[in-house]
Motif scaffolding. Sequence first.
Motif, mmCIF file in Angstrom:
data_model
loop_
_atom_site.group_PDB
_atom_site.id
_atom_site.type_symbol
_atom_site.label_atom_id
_atom_site.label_comp_id
_atom_site.label_asym_id
_atom_site.label_seq_id
_atom_site.Cartn_x
_atom_site.Cartn_y
_atom_site.Cartn_z
ATOM 1 N N PHE A 249 22.932 107.395 22.807
ATOM 2 C CA PHE A 249 22.114 106.205 22.607
ATOM 3 C C PHE A 249 20.753 106.430 23.270
ATOM 4 C CE2 PHE A 249 26.553 105.151 22.555
ATOM 5 C CZ PHE A 249 26.685 104.363 21.420
ATOM 6 N N LEU A 250 19.681 106.317 22.462
ATOM 7 C CA LEU A 250 18.328 106.601 22.942
ATOM 8 C C LEU A 250 17.489 105.337 22.906
ATOM 9 C CD1 LEU A 250 19.287 109.274 21.003
ATOM 10 C CD2 LEU A 250 17.324 110.167 22.265
ATOM 11 N N TYR A 251 16.765 105.088 24.015
ATOM 12 C CA TYR A 251 15.908 103.904 24.138
ATOM 13 C C TYR A 251 14.460 104.362 24.046
ATOM 14 C CZ TYR A 251 13.974 99.532 25.930
ATOM 15 O OH TYR A 251 13.270 98.360 26.076
ATOM 16 N N THR A 252 13.707 103.816 23.100
ATOM 17 C CA THR A 252 12.339 104.250 22.860
ATOM 18 C C THR A 252 11.341 103.274 23.479
ATOM 19 O OG1 THR A 252 11.885 103.024 20.806
ATOM 20 C CG2 THR A 252 13.217 105.024 20.617
ATOM 21 N N THR A 253 10.076 103.712 23.535
ATOM 22 C CA THR A 253 9.032 102.842 24.078
ATOM 23 C C THR A 253 8.720 101.682 23.143
ATOM 24 O OG1 THR A 253 7.354 104.305 23.122
ATOM 25 C CG2 THR A 253 7.982 104.700 25.411
ATOM 26 N N LYS A 254 9.239 101.715 21.914
ATOM 27 C CA LYS A 254 9.079 100.596 20.988
ATOM 28 C C LYS A 254 10.226 99.581 21.106
ATOM 29 C CE LYS A 254 6.249 102.850 17.468
ATOM 30 N NZ LYS A 254 6.070 103.135 16.017
ATOM 31 N N LYS A 255 10.981 99.710 22.180
ATOM 32 C CA LYS A 255 12.097 98.801 22.463
ATOM 33 C C LYS A 255 13.175 98.859 21.376
ATOM 34 C CE LYS A 255 9.488 95.614 25.378
ATOM 35 N NZ LYS A 255 9.163 94.223 25.689
ATOM 36 N N PHE B 82 19.129 115.820 25.162
ATOM 37 C CA PHE B 82 17.835 115.401 25.700
ATOM 38 C C PHE B 82 16.870 115.254 24.548
ATOM 39 C CE2 PHE B 82 17.856 119.945 25.496
ATOM 40 C CZ PHE B 82 16.563 120.354 25.212
ATOM 41 N N SER B 83 15.710 114.677 24.814
ATOM 42 C CA SER B 83 14.740 114.401 23.765
ATOM 43 C C SER B 83 13.362 114.856 24.197
ATOM 44 C CB SER B 83 14.713 112.906 23.444
ATOM 45 O OG SER B 83 13.643 112.590 22.580
ATOM 46 N N SER B 84 12.587 115.281 23.228
ATOM 47 C CA SER B 84 11.190 115.583 23.514
ATOM 48 C C SER B 84 10.419 114.287 23.676
ATOM 49 C CB SER B 84 10.584 116.404 22.382
ATOM 50 O OG SER B 84 10.362 115.577 21.244
ATOM 51 N N ARG B 85 9.214 114.414 24.147
ATOM 52 C CA ARG B 85 8.371 113.234 24.317
ATOM 53 C C ARG B 85 8.157 112.514 22.981
ATOM 54 N NH1 ARG B 85 2.694 113.396 27.645
ATOM 55 N NH2 ARG B 85 2.211 111.165 27.600
ATOM 56 N N ALA C 88 12.934 120.528 20.986
ATOM 57 C CA ALA C 88 12.596 119.361 21.819
ATOM 58 C C ALA C 88 11.596 119.769 22.900
ATOM 59 C CB ALA C 88 13.852 118.766 22.427
ATOM 60 N N ILE C 89 10.350 119.986 22.506
ATOM 61 C CA ILE C 89 9.329 120.442 23.446
ATOM 62 C C ILE C 89 8.730 119.265 24.215
ATOM 63 C CG2 ILE C 89 8.803 122.455 22.037
ATOM 64 C CD1 ILE C 89 6.289 120.987 21.072
ATOM 65 N N GLN C 90 8.284 119.561 25.430
ATOM 66 C CA GLN C 90 7.608 118.583 26.286
ATOM 67 C C GLN C 90 8.444 117.333 26.533
ATOM 68 O OE1 GLN C 90 3.759 117.848 24.512
ATOM 69 N NE2 GLN C 90 2.880 119.665 25.453
ATOM 70 N N SER C 91 9.669 117.548 27.000
ATOM 71 C CA SER C 91 10.472 116.413 27.460
ATOM 72 C C SER C 91 9.871 115.880 28.750
ATOM 73 C CB SER C 91 11.915 116.858 27.689
ATOM 74 O OG SER C 91 12.496 117.300 26.485
ATOM 75 N N VAL C 92 9.809 114.573 28.889
ATOM 76 C CA VAL C 92 9.127 113.961 30.028
ATOM 77 C C VAL C 92 10.071 113.022 30.775
ATOM 78 C CG1 VAL C 92 7.215 112.495 30.758
ATOM 79 C CG2 VAL C 92 6.904 114.106 28.877
ATOM 80 N N ALA C 93 10.136 113.184 32.085
ATOM 81 C CA ALA C 93 10.811 112.265 33.023
ATOM 82 C C ALA C 93 12.324 112.305 32.936
ATOM 83 C CB ALA C 93 10.331 110.822 32.835
ATOM 84 N N LEU D 278 13.259 111.670 15.598
ATOM 85 C CA LEU D 278 13.170 110.212 15.520
ATOM 86 C C LEU D 278 11.736 109.720 15.394
ATOM 87 C CD1 LEU D 278 15.755 109.150 18.261
ATOM 88 C CD2 LEU D 278 16.125 109.463 15.812
ATOM 89 N N ASP D 279 10.746 110.602 15.727
ATOM 90 C CA ASP D 279 9.335 110.219 15.694
ATOM 91 C C ASP D 279 9.075 108.996 16.573
ATOM 92 O OD1 ASP D 279 6.667 110.385 15.011
ATOM 93 O OD2 ASP D 279 6.881 109.133 13.222
ATOM 94 N N ARG D 280 9.625 109.030 17.778
ATOM 95 C CA ARG D 280 9.448 107.963 18.752
ATOM 96 C C ARG D 280 9.187 108.574 20.127
ATOM 97 N NH1 ARG D 280 9.768 105.550 14.552
ATOM 98 N NH2 ARG D 280 10.846 103.580 14.124
ATOM 99 N N THR D 281 8.507 107.849 20.989
ATOM 100 C CA THR D 281 8.284 108.305 22.365
ATOM 101 C C THR D 281 9.461 107.864 23.228
ATOM 102 O OG1 THR D 281 5.897 108.129 22.108
ATOM 103 C CG2 THR D 281 6.743 108.232 24.364
ATOM 104 N N ILE D 282 10.021 108.815 23.998
ATOM 105 C CA ILE D 282 11.211 108.527 24.798
ATOM 106 C C ILE D 282 11.002 109.062 26.213
ATOM 107 C CG2 ILE D 282 13.674 108.994 25.070
ATOM 108 C CD1 ILE D 282 13.842 109.217 22.020
ATOM 109 N N PHE D 283 11.156 108.194 27.202
ATOM 110 C CA PHE D 283 11.090 108.584 28.606
ATOM 111 C C PHE D 283 12.450 108.444 29.297
ATOM 112 C CE2 PHE D 283 6.409 107.165 28.537
ATOM 113 C CZ PHE D 283 5.979 108.453 28.238
ATOM 114 N N ALA D 284 13.291 107.558 28.785
ATOM 115 C CA ALA D 284 14.552 107.235 29.468
ATOM 116 C C ALA D 284 15.623 108.271 29.162
ATOM 117 C CB ALA D 284 15.040 105.853 29.039
ATOM 118 N N ASP D 285 16.556 108.452 30.118
ATOM 119 C CA ASP D 285 17.703 109.326 29.889
ATOM 120 C C ASP D 285 18.493 108.833 28.673
ATOM 121 O OD1 ASP D 285 16.896 110.432 32.235
ATOM 122 O OD2 ASP D 285 18.788 110.168 33.301
#
Length: 834
Positions: A738-744, A699-702, A682-687, A722-729
């Motif tokens: 439970f993971l929330y992605t930028t694709k809602k 945790f998730s990578s970007r 999980a490289i480059q986790s953001v926020a 998951l091949d999704r962008t994730i910023f939220a905890d």
Amino acid sequence: MKRVFLLIIISVFFFGCGPQKMEPISDAPVQEISAPVPVQEQAPAMEISTETEGLVVYLSGDVSVNRGGEESFLDIGDSVMQSDLIETGDDGYCEIQLGEIAVVRMESNSILQLQALMTSDKGSRMAVDLKNGTVLCKVKKLLEEDSFQVKTNTVVCGVRGTQFSVSSDETIQDTLLAVKEGAVAVMPRSLDKVSELAVNEVTLVPIAAQIQKTSLVVGASEELAVKSDTFKETAELSKIVEAVLQKVEEKQKAQTALLNDGGDAEKENLAVLEADMQKEVDKLLVTLEKTPESIAPKLMEVQELSAKSQETLKSTDRMEIMALPVAAAGVDDVVLPALFKIQVLVTPSNALILQKGNVLGTGSFSKLYTDGTELKMEISLDGYKTQTLEMIVNEESSGKYSLTLEEIPAEPVEPVAVEPPTPVLTTAPVVETPIVAKAPVYSVEVRIEPADAAFSVNGNKGTGGRWSSEETEGAVLKVEASRNGFESASQQISVNATTGSVVIKLKPKPLEATASLGMGSPVGVLVEKGGMYLAADANGKLAAFNRSGKVLWQYKSANTPNANSSPVEHNGNVYFSGGTELVVLKSGTGAVVNTISLPEERSHIYGRRVVPFGDQLMMPTNDYIVLIDSSGKDVGSLPIGGGSSMSPALWSGKPVVADKKGSLLILDPSNGTVLSSVPTSAIQSVAQSPSIYEDKAVFSSRKGIVAAVNLKSGTVLWERELDRTIFADVLVTKEGCFLYTTKKEVFALSWKSGENLFAPLSNVTSMPGYDKGRLVFTEGSGTLKVMNAGNGSILKQYNLKDSFTAKPIVRDGIIVGVGKSGQFYRINTEGIVD
């Protein structure tokens, strides 16, 4: 026994120490019998430490505590401590003993925060902050140096040995004080801090004396109603008070600097600040002397105690301040009292447990009793045989009693044989006795829908949604019914030949409150602290509001645009960081404490934020975790080898963060040394911050590579791409991750393998809220959904006609959320029906 109390921690061998996790209770099964002898589980006497702050001595129904953001159910014998936020449910009641000085009873639907529980050579100081509901207090006669206060949003009630009640309605910000015995002094909440600081600040003593002298005193058999606008004419006074408090704070900082450096410059600075503070104090003293109405406005009129208040205060007769088994250090020859726990569990759960006609609880109750106390309880319910439970409390009789009432069987009606009348032969005239017509009697049935609603007929409680009786024509029945999530109903029925069956249907009321917050679409997560909620919108605007949607304060920061940053509350301050600045505000007022510009290496453009760390906070930067004080100033740093774009988390008091290469690091909090490093993909986790559940971190990578790590063993449990962008905890619960992605979208992953618990959710407008196995979220269509977190089945849904854009807060079935146009909603899921 010496006066050694006030801060006490309970150590209960049988029942455990402290509150239990808010999960379904799974006690060992107790065989329920219908014989009049209850099943008993014994418990030993309690031992109490000298460090306990407060002791739960009576409890009935659901009572929860929020401690440091973690919620638990309270149990009898648990310890509570300073800053705990305690809340009683619809059927919840609780008594808390504070030292051997006072006992406080919380009525149902009340919220109370233990604000100050401390003792010193200068005496004991106790204060509780009533957010909503009603508390009753019994306080023993205090020494001159002791104090006990009950605070509300409007006033502070100070006592010296009395019995009284305080009610506060957070919706309309009103306070009702009712005094049974003794006297209570009332002053505006705005002056509370000045009086508090006067304990250690000699310069403020004259002000404290003036406040005490001018304060309105409510005596025995009197009550006082204080409205939200009673002190509306004190704006000028509030400014002067704020100036005094600021000077006191500056002086205290200067005194600290003098102790550290001791130079001439520090001495001169302190002298100047002391002179400035004295000027502000003199100004405030003059204002108070000239305008005593600022402390006791003419609007405040003491009234005779009302019948309702008299009824409420009857409970104080049964409250007692118990001698507690706390041994003083070095004292071996003191005979300490023994305390035992008595708990009663009854089936059916709506049976009343009474003592001398007073209701102890419905279905259950728990209480601490002194060794040798004689108890006689009656357990009763219409249609069941009443049982009596008698005992002398001691080691043999203490513990849990479980019993089942016997249902009274219907008695068959035997036909009555009527013999024919014996004829009478007489020649005397027959005198007929006039027949007096009796009022007709009719069968009446009352049905309540839903059937589990609480209701009464002429004050007599009914059960099962149905009540029937034979009533004389003209009789009037008053029916009152209520249920959580529904509108209450009250109806009078006049009995006649057409009455028959009456059905009263309660109207669902899922939407309890709504209001405009005057802000844009909120982002990130909503934050709750002590009955206050915080939100930040996409333009960097902060808003604080209460559970009715009333805006308490707003602040426009320079952090605009704001894609994902949320406020953080810690020790009375609000911290908000973004792409431009870190701003520190007072939680209660929104007053600015400090603003600090953030250079690029400290920027929080993706939603990084500060994280509470004891009395300090951790400020994540690209290469360090910077430690800051309460005002936002740097006081130290912990290096992160390899750098990080995350926010840290805490596990067992140690910072946890992932570096840019995906290694999860556990750091030594004293110097930043890496205690453990677990490589992941999980490289480059953001926020986001690592989400920790028990001893597992997720945790998730970007780019959506999710890693779960066992913190104890330092091993990777599983990884999932998951091949999704994730910023939220990541939201972590006992059901899964439970993971929330930028694709809602929301992905629900198993703890065991990382595989899907159920199919991903789409068109979800924010990170879901969670409460007791349920996910709560809105879709873009404006539909609110309540979902089983384990299997994804829809439990309830409601057409909100709006969508949450920040993670809502969900607790005990109550949802607090904010829509895309800044509209506040408080929704009771109990009122959502098909």
